[in-house]
Design a protein around this motif. Structure first.
Motif, PDB file in Angstrom:
ATOM      1  N   ARG A 132       0.834  -1.185   0.000  1.00 35.92           N
ATOM      2  CA  ARG A 132       0.000   0.000   0.000  1.00 35.92           C
ATOM      3  C   ARG A 132       0.875   1.244   0.000  1.00 35.92           C
ATOM      4  NH1 ARG A 132      -4.980  -1.028   0.109  1.00 35.92           N
ATOM      5  NH2 ARG A 132      -5.573   1.117   0.604  1.00 35.92           N
ATOM      6  N   TYR A 136      -0.777   8.549   5.230  1.00 34.14           N
ATOM      7  CA  TYR A 136      -1.874   8.653   6.182  1.00 34.14           C
ATOM      8  C   TYR A 136      -2.593   9.980   5.939  1.00 34.14           C
ATOM      9  CZ  TYR A 136       0.850   5.139   8.802  1.00 34.14           C
ATOM     10  OH  TYR A 136       1.560   4.020   9.175  1.00 34.14           O
ATOM     11  N   GLU A 146      -5.099   5.353   8.687  1.00 32.19           N
ATOM     12  CA  GLU A 146      -4.652   4.530   7.568  1.00 32.19           C
ATOM     13  C   GLU A 146      -5.706   4.515   6.471  1.00 32.19           C
ATOM     14  OE1 GLU A 146      -3.797   0.702   9.314  1.00 32.19           O
ATOM     15  OE2 GLU A 146      -1.643   1.057   9.083  1.00 32.19           O
ATOM     16  N   SER A 147      -5.261   4.272   5.253  1.00 34.74           N
ATOM     17  CA  SER A 147      -6.216   4.109   4.154  1.00 34.74           C
ATOM     18  C   SER A 147      -6.968   2.793   4.336  1.00 34.74           C
ATOM     19  CB  SER A 147      -5.502   4.130   2.803  1.00 34.74           C
ATOM     20  OG  SER A 147      -4.575   3.061   2.704  1.00 34.74           O
ATOM     21  N   THR A 148      -8.188   2.769   3.859  1.00 33.88           N
ATOM     22  CA  THR A 148      -9.052   1.600   3.993  1.00 33.88           C
ATOM     23  C   THR A 148      -9.058   0.810   2.688  1.00 33.88           C
ATOM     24  OG1 THR A 148     -10.467   2.778   5.544  1.00 33.88           O
ATOM     25  CG2 THR A 148     -11.405   0.834   4.486  1.00 33.88           C
ATOM     26  N   SER A 159      -8.892   2.183  -3.943  1.00 31.15           N
ATOM     27  CA  SER A 159      -8.100   2.069  -2.714  1.00 31.15           C
ATOM     28  C   SER A 159      -7.400   0.723  -2.599  1.00 31.15           C
ATOM     29  CB  SER A 159      -8.990   2.309  -1.482  1.00 31.15           C
ATOM     30  OG  SER A 159      -8.204   2.660  -0.360  1.00 31.15           O
ATOM     31  N   LEU A 176      -6.956   6.551  -2.810  1.00 32.95           N
ATOM     32  CA  LEU A 176      -7.027   5.912  -1.504  1.00 32.95           C
ATOM     33  C   LEU A 176      -8.218   6.451  -0.723  1.00 32.95           C
ATOM     34  CD1 LEU A 176      -3.234   6.204  -0.598  1.00 32.95           C
ATOM     35  CD2 LEU A 176      -4.406   4.223  -1.580  1.00 32.95           C
ATOM     36  N   TYR A 178     -10.029   7.093   2.919  1.00 27.99           N
ATOM     37  CA  TYR A 178      -9.801   7.257   4.352  1.00 27.99           C
ATOM     38  C   TYR A 178     -11.143   7.546   5.015  1.00 27.99           C
ATOM     39  CZ  TYR A 178      -4.907   7.715   2.999  1.00 27.99           C
ATOM     40  OH  TYR A 178      -3.660   7.482   2.465  1.00 27.99           O
TER      41      TYR A 178
END
Length: 222
Positions: A132, A136, A146-148, A159, A176, A178
């Motif tokens: 990834r 953040y 954190e990215s989901t 993402s 991404l 979040y």
């Protein structure tokens, strides 16, 4: 660095968000102007070993959306990755508008989704495929989110991890997701690989997410 689970996942593959305590106010996007130097400036001693010709952006640099930073981090022990990152767009949406098709917990429904668009180039020697992007976002409580992970089928903002392979010279444009808990806000995007690192941050205008219009089907002749 203290960690806590902010949003309990309902679908393990799709929705999980971890928050990390921001240990200093330097993560906040509220500072005026830039500190340090933008990408391409000379740093006296790189914080990690990188290939010749790669100049790392100094720690503590504050950038705007559209600016590039060259960063290095250790995705695992005895491995160094180096990336040229440009945050190109920030978007805000709602779970009702873009995530209604996903099974969400009550906590997740109460979050605010943000889409962060990033252009990525591998300027190091390690293949970072499947990893990834190490970014953040900082929320109003100075926590790093954190990215989901989602899936490529989520067209609004997949993402996903970097494609495989992603060797030296590879490029990708990624989006991404979040999830800011309790209808929280995005204050900055942050590169902070460990708690001792003075973060590199991006701030800028956050746009309202507008779904792309469906393409019109061509009319059949005759």
């Amino acid at each position: 660095m203290r960690t806590s689970r902010a949003l309990a996942p309902s679908i393990a593959l799709l929705l999980s968000a971890t928050v990390l305590a921001g240990c200093s106010g330097s993560d906040s996007g509220g500072s005026s102007g830039k500190s340090g130097s933008p990408s391409g400036s000379t740093s006296a001693s790189p914080y990690l070993p990188v290939p010749d010709g790669v100049t790392l952006t100094p720690q503590g640099t504050h950038l705007e959306v559209g600016d590039a930073a060259v960063v290095a981090y250790e995705p695992r022990q005895d491995e160094v990755g180096a990336l040229d990152l440009t945050v190109t767009k920030l978007e805000k949406t709602t779970t009702k508008k873009t995530l209604s098709a996903w099974q969400l917990t009550d906590a997740q429904k109460a979050s605010t989704p943000y889409f962060v668009h990033v252009s990525v180039k591998n300027v190091g020697e390690s293949d970072l495929g499947g990893r990834r992007v190490p970014l953040y976002v900082v929320n109003e409580d100075n926590l790093l989110l954190e990215s989901t992970p989602f899936a490529s089928s989520f067209k609004a903002c997949p993402s996903t991890a970097l494609p495989k392979p992603f060797a030296a010279g590879a490029t990708a444009d990624v989006c991404l997701v979040y999830l800011a808990p309790d209808h929280g806000t995005l204050e900055a995007v942050s590169f902070r690989p460990d708690e001792d690192f003075n973060p590199i941050t991006w701030t800028g205008e956050i746009e309202k997410y507008v779904p792309p219009k469906p393409k019109k089907k061509p009319k059949k002749k005759g």
